[in-house]
Design an enzyme around this catalytic site. Structure first.
Site, mmCIF file in Angstrom:
data_model
loop_
_atom_site.group_PDB
_atom_site.id
_atom_site.type_symbol
_atom_site.label_atom_id
_atom_site.label_comp_id
_atom_site.label_asym_id
_atom_site.label_seq_id
_atom_site.Cartn_x
_atom_site.Cartn_y
_atom_site.Cartn_z
ATOM 1 N N MET A 49 1.024 -1.059 -0.167
ATOM 2 C CA MET A 49 -0.139 -0.155 -0.156
ATOM 3 C C MET A 49 0.764 1.434 -0.146
ATOM 4 S SD MET A 49 -3.447 -1.119 2.117
ATOM 5 C CE MET A 49 -2.873 -0.619 3.735
ATOM 6 N N LEU A 103 6.500 2.914 2.043
ATOM 7 C CA LEU A 103 7.654 1.895 1.908
ATOM 8 C C LEU A 103 8.621 2.162 2.628
ATOM 9 C CD1 LEU A 103 7.917 1.006 -2.020
ATOM 10 C CD2 LEU A 103 6.317 0.213 -0.155
ATOM 11 N N HIS A 104 9.133 1.144 3.495
ATOM 12 C CA HIS A 104 10.298 1.136 4.588
ATOM 13 C C HIS A 104 11.171 0.260 4.253
ATOM 14 C CE1 HIS A 104 8.203 -1.979 6.491
ATOM 15 N NE2 HIS A 104 7.016 -1.267 6.689
ATOM 16 N N HIS A 163 9.973 -3.402 3.311
ATOM 17 C CA HIS A 163 9.432 -3.622 2.020
ATOM 18 C C HIS A 163 10.696 -3.604 1.112
ATOM 19 C CE1 HIS A 163 6.042 -1.227 3.513
ATOM 20 N NE2 HIS A 163 5.276 -2.139 3.199
ATOM 21 N N SER A 215 7.252 -1.126 10.378
ATOM 22 C CA SER A 215 5.876 -1.013 9.912
ATOM 23 C C SER A 215 5.707 0.461 9.467
ATOM 24 C CB SER A 215 4.944 -1.360 11.044
ATOM 25 O OG SER A 215 3.660 -0.898 10.886
HETATM 26 O O1 PAF Z 1 0.000 -6.000 3.696
HETATM 27 C C1 PAF Z 1 -0.616 -4.830 3.015
HETATM 28 O O2 PAF Z 1 0.166 -3.758 2.591
HETATM 29 C C2 PAF Z 1 -1.849 -5.066 2.297
HETATM 30 O O3 PAF Z 1 -2.806 -5.637 3.274
HETATM 31 C C3 PAF Z 1 -1.968 -5.676 1.050
HETATM 32 C C4 PAF Z 1 -1.219 -7.111 1.008
HETATM 33 C C5 PAF Z 1 -0.994 -4.964 0.165
HETATM 34 C C6 PAF Z 1 -3.279 -5.477 0.290
HETATM 35 O O4 PAF Z 1 -3.798 -4.386 0.051
#
Ligand code: PAF
Length: 295
Positions: free
Chosen positions: A29, A32-33, A36, A193
């Site tokens: 979503m 990003l950190h 990710h 997170s």
């Molecule tokens: O973990 C997330 O960022 C979201 O739940 C996902 C898997 C991208 C679905 O929107």
């Protein structure tokens, strides 16, 4: 690296990379950190090892159907410019940042797939975020249809979501390998997170009790004692759950289950600090190479 934002761009891209334009997909979503980035590096490496031409594809889509509270959806950080730099540095080949209409061609209210057993009636995220997993299942089904991948990577930090993704592809009979991505931790072992940015200085200090609770559960002889140790360690936070479950089914286990029982088990925590919910989990007991053992 290219970024796809419109249906026209997507059509051209899909033609180029049939039958698996999703490559090794990292669904996100955004915001990003480093956690990710680790997933993206893992995906790029996997794509290279397995000769997957589309490489690592990152989707960045703040999915409206998985938020319980509209203000949570509104305040979710949107940081595409910085995200693009992180994706590039970590080796992504393509970013797909679709519109709502691209992901939900049949509308947001189209029915969700039947939820697999791991995502319901477990007293975990399913209880504390009612409707959340319906939204996650919907968006995953639609992303997998829009951009069929060979494999997709999900962070272990969202453990129930990882199990949901694995169960969903089995249920829908999709030939997609779901790979777990190890949790990346901060200097005090707090799991990274996108929500950590909402913590005040004081809350950020208090949050280090969460990995500490996983550590303290480790040496306890039974599930009951391990759960009690987690609750003691988290006493100053608002606990939603701190529990040890069967690692594959998320079913509860007898409280006198000893450390050396054979079935795989997972310690799983959700806490609230003010408006911010934090999740973490680890195998119970911890494996020999776990960084949590050194806390
Ligand atoms: O973990 C997330 O960022 C979201 O739940 C996902 C898997 C991208 C679905 O929107």
């Amino acid at each position: 690296m290219r970024t796809i934002r419109s249906a026209e761009q997507l059509t051209g891209y899909l033609q180029q990379y049939q039958p698996h334009p999703g490559g090794v997909l990292v669904p996100t979503m955004g915001a990003l950190h480093q956690g990710h980035e680790a997933l993206i590096r893992q995906a790029a490496h996997y794509a290279q090892q397995h000769n997957i031409p589309a490489g690592c594809v990152v989707t960045i889509f703040v999915n409206p159907t998985q938020f319980n509270e509209p203000q949570d959806y509104q305040r979710y950080p949107r940081t595409l410019e910085q995200d693009t730099i992180r994706c590039q540095n970590a080796g992504a080949k393509t970013i797909v940042a679709p519109t709502i209409e691209m992901v939900y061609p049949k509308g947001l209210d189209a029915p969700a797939p039947t939820l697999p057993a791991v995502a319901k009636d477990k007293g975990l995220e399913d209880q504390y975020r009612p409707g959340h997993f319906q939204g996650v299942a919907k968006v995953l089904q639609n992303l997998f249809t829009m951009l069929p991948p060979t494999a997709a990577i999900f962070g272990e930090k969202d453990y129930q979501q990882l199990l949901l993704a694995q169960a969903l592809v089995r249920q829908l009979n999709l030939p997609i390998e779901i790979l777990p991505g190890p949790t990346v931790r901060d200097h005090d072992a707090l799991a990274l997170s996108s929500r950590n940015r909402f913590l005040s200085g004081q809350q950020r200090l208090a949050a280090s009790a969460i990995p500490q609770a996983l550590r303290n559960a480790h040496d306890q002889p039974t599930i009951a004692r391990a759960q009690a140790a987690m609750h003691d360690t988290l006493a100053h936070l608002s606990i939603e759950y701190a529990t040890i479950r069967h690692a594959h089914t998320l079913e509860t286990l007898p409280p006198d289950t000893p450390q050396d029982a054979t079935c795989p088990r997972r310690a799983i925590i959700a806490c609230r600090l003010g408006d911010t919910r934090l999740l973490d989990n680890a195998p119970w007991p911890l494996p020999p190479d776990s960084p949590l053992r050194n806390l």
